[in-house]
Enzyme design. Structure first.
Site, PDB file in Angstrom:
ATOM      1  N   GLY A  68       1.416  -5.573   3.090  1.00  0.00           N
ATOM      2  CA  GLY A  68       1.613  -6.260   1.804  1.00  0.00           C
ATOM      3  C   GLY A  68       0.366  -6.289   0.929  1.00  0.00           C
ATOM      4  CD1 TRP A 113      -1.651  -1.586   5.947  1.00  0.00           C
ATOM      5  CD2 TRP A 113      -0.673   0.414   6.077  1.00  0.00           C
ATOM      6  NE1 TRP A 113      -2.281  -0.752   5.077  1.00  0.00           N
ATOM      7  CE2 TRP A 113      -1.702   0.468   5.137  1.00  0.00           C
ATOM      8  CE3 TRP A 113       0.093   1.557   6.325  1.00  0.00           C
ATOM      9  CZ2 TRP A 113      -2.010   1.645   4.440  1.00  0.00           C
ATOM     10  CZ3 TRP A 113      -0.207   2.718   5.633  1.00  0.00           C
ATOM     11  CH2 TRP A 113      -1.243   2.745   4.708  1.00  0.00           C
ATOM     12  CG  ASP A 155      -4.914   1.622  -2.132  1.00  0.00           C
ATOM     13  OD1 ASP A 155      -4.962   0.764  -1.233  1.00  0.00           O
ATOM     14  OD2 ASP A 155      -3.879   2.237  -2.431  1.00  0.00           O
ATOM     15  CG  ASP A 163      -5.077   0.684   2.765  1.00  0.00           C
ATOM     16  OD1 ASP A 163      -4.635  -0.302   3.303  1.00  0.00           O
ATOM     17  OD2 ASP A 163      -4.851   0.996   1.587  1.00  0.00           O
TER      18      ASP A 163
END
Ligand SMILES: [Cu+2]
Length: 688
Positions: free
Chosen positions: A201, A253, A314, A316
């Site tokens: 999320g 995730w 971003d 990740d």
């Protein structure tokens, strides 16, 4: 004489003492615990093969000398589950005692006869089709098993346990609410009576965490947050007196790994939130984009290593961590490695989180508006993808990794989708190589600020591939002792968010491609030895198993929106005795960014997500006269927008299913647009 009450207490004390002594031996599922602690043999019982996530099988019936004879043993369609535009199929099937268990992008679970492919039972999740907080496609990366149960993390943020024999739900525990921005996409991990699950999320202003549940009852044992509360360790890396860390992302995730001897559970965390706007969150922002170790029993913090400080790209950490044992400078070392979106592999000592090969803090470009970090950790060794973008027409600036940006788009590589995205990185103890899938793509990064609204997207900017820019990939063997390239393939398509792979003692790497091909590669030399067209995007990670003395390699082929590959609902299994030939190739993914298809003239309606192509505008290219009003209607399942790439020219805003917005195009021109939530979704309006 003692009173009866005292006696009871004495007995209880003795019993609990005995219980404490005996408990470590009385594992809840000694068989699964033994299997996941040891090398992967005939069964594949957890997502990464075993607790190390190495995806290395000791089976070697299929090897470099005979793999060319491999054929399909069976192919099973999963009754249309997850076979639609909004889904990706990213799960590794699990196999135990001749039965295969696989979960689709709709969180539906199927048990198959692993020898024949016949469906034994099916569990239809019934998840709410209105879930609007799955950032990047409907996915489930796989299951865990233990104590006769299968564990599945669902997009509605429930963790569900199914009876392995019947598929019936035994318990269901909500970890959060999807309406608050939380979804589960990772495969859980089972070990010693505990189920570990991350939560996703990062694009919705959430607070990341690892949750541990009691496998038998589904009761939550503990939650360990990846973002510090006020005064907690790491809170000094967020602006004092603010609550930005409470919605700062750092989600998990992908599947954790676990070292039972050290008693530690390991995982990586996702981007900081809001993704592209660092202006209000000065500091390194722990523990975004980090590798972390916690005590496996209590969730207590042990160490962290942040890959990207104050992330605004971003970037990740998304691929599962891999545990491996090695020898460096003559000394045995306990390693942990992860392939980042940055294009580097981060190799650490898993006892203390310190670099094994060397990672240097180096100065990087600065922009005070973005509150950029002064330095970034740069691993010694080779990157697996290019880290500088070329300037393209229509743009003012191009830069290398960690370049800064504000409101004017800046081109950079790697893009914010990687490098390596969710795809796993196998490790072979025979070669000592990591096998790293990578995406080669340019992104134009912009910041535009965002107001936080509970449960809505909160990204603060965007990144999209410039119209006409090329997109491809790499598949690289990295030497784990040097972090340098042993060999590298340039691949025609992006594979950092798919192209899953596994490796065997037969000297083979098996990997899929988004054009439907499934490949076997010599693990040592990189030579391609076999390829087979499966008929659907082959992006899920394969698994290796044995039934009745016969070795199989299986892969779920159902496409992937991140790769642009063809969707489907198939599982393939291959063996040396297989008889099935290849299927017709599906449409290949795009290799150039931008809208495709013919230009429709005099059209004044554009349907978003029509014809079961969720991430699409239909028609994607239109030609109209100046003054025409065009109505954009979302007929797909997910929230979409039509937003001009030159932001400010036009924007429908995010439309939910059934939503509509009319836009009048007064000025002649050529307008490219994207969907803001899905910036790989392109459209074009030519106004004459
Ligand atoms: Cu969209």
């Amino acid at each position: 004489m003692r009173r009866p009450g005292q006696q009871v207490i004495a007995v209880l004390t003795t019993l609990s003492f005995l219980f404490l002594m005996v408990h470590p031996i009385l594992a809840a599922d000694p068989e699964i615990d033994r299997m996941v602690r040891g090398p992967v043999g005939k069964d594949w019982v957890t997502n990464g093969g075993n607790l190390t996530n190495q995806r290395y099988s000791t089976l070697k019936q299929i090897d470099t000398t005979n793999v060319a004879q491999l054929k399909g043993a069976w192919m099973t369609r999963l009754k249309g589950s997850g076979a639609a535009g909004k889904y990706s199929f990213e799960a590794s099937p699990l196999v135990k005692d001749g039965i295969m268990y696989v979960v689709t992008g709709n969180d539906d679970v199927f048990a198959l006869n692993a020898k024949t492919g016949a469906i034994i039972w099916e569990y239809w999740s019934g998840i709410d089709q209105k879930i609007s907080t799955a950032c990047c496609g409907w996915v489930n990366r796989g299951l865990a098993m233990g104590e006769g149960l299968l564990f599945s993390g669902q997009l509605d943020a429930n963790l569900v346990a199914l009876n392995m024999k019947t598929g019936e739900a035994v318990w269901k525990t909500p970890l959060e609410k999807w309406e608050s921005g939380y979804t589960i996409t990772s495969a859980p991990l089972y070990y010693d009576g505990i189920v570990y699950s991350g939560i996703a999320g990062g694009e919705f202003g959430v607070r990341g965490r690892l949750t541990a549940l009691d496998a038998k009852s589904g009761a939550i044992l503990w939650r360990s947050y990846t973002l510090p509360g006020p005064g907690e360790r790491g809170s000094e890396t967020w602006p004092p007196g603010t609550d930005h860390s409470m919605r700062g992302g750092a989600t998990i995730w992908n599947t954790p790994a676990l070292d039972p001897d050290l008693g530690l559970v390991y995982f990586v965390t996702g981007n900081c939130g809001p993704d592209y706007d660092g202006s209000m969150r000065e500091g390194d922002n722990l523990y975004c984009a980090s590798m972390m170790a916690l005590k496996a029993k209590t969730g207590e913090y042990v160490w962290h290593f942040q890959q990207v400080h104050h992330d605004i790209w971003d970037y990740d950490a998304a691929s599962p961590v891999v545990l491996f044992d090695t020898v460096i400078d003559g000394k045995p070392r306990k390693g942990i490695a992860e392939a980042g979106r940055t294009g580097w592999v981060y190799i650490l000592d898993r006892t203390d989180g310190k670099p094994l090969i060397g990672i240097d803090e180096k100065p990087v470009p600065q922009d005070p508006r973005q509150k950029t970090a002064k330095t970034q950790p740069i691993p010694r060794g080779d990157a697996v993808v290019p880290q500088c973008a070329e300037l393209l027409p229509g743009y003012e600036k191009a830069g290398c990794i960690f370049e800064t940006f504000w409101e004017t788009p800046v081109l950079m590589q790697p893009s914010g989708v990687g490098g390596t995205n969710w795809s796993p990185m196998p490790y072979s103890p025979d070669t000592g190589y990591f096998y790293v899938p990578g995406t080669v793509r340019t992104s134009a990064f912009t910041r535009f600020g965002d107001k936080y609204v509970h449960g809505l997207r909160y990204t603060g900017g965007s990144q999209s591939a410039p119209i006409g820019s090329p997109m491809s990939g790499t598949f690289t063997a990295i030497d784990s002792t040097t972090n340098k390239i042993a060999w590298q393939h340039k691949t025609p398509y992006r594979i950092g968010g798919g192209g899953g792979s596994s490796v065997t003692a037969g000297g083979l790497v098996f990997r899929g491609e988004p054009d439907g091909n499934f490949l076997a590669i010599d693990a040592k030399s990189g030579k391609e030895l076999w390829r087979f067209q499966t008929g659907f995007g082959a992006d899920a990670p394969p698994v290796i198993y044995e039934v009745d003395g016969e070795q199989y390699v299986a892969i779920a082929t159902g496409g992937n929106q991140l790769q642009g590959s063809a969707y489907g609902d198939a599982v393939w299994a291959f063996s040396l005795k297989g008889q099935l030939g290849p299927l017709w190739p599906p449409p290949p993914p795009a290799t150039v960014a931008g809208p495709t298809g013919p230009i429709a003239a005099s059209v004044d309606t554009v349907r978003i997500g029509a014809g079961n192509v969720e991430y699409s505008f239909g028609p994607s290219r239109i030609r109209i006269k100046a003054g025409t009003t065009v109505t954009f209607t979302n007929v797909g399942d997910l929230p979409h927008s039509a937003t001009s790439m030159d932001r400010g020219k036009f924007d429908t805003g995010v439309l939910i299913k059934g939503g509509s917005k009319a836009i009048t195009f007064a000025q002649p021109g050529n307008y490219f647009y994207i969907c803001l939530p899905h910036p790989w979704q392109y459209g074009q309006v030519i106004v004459e």
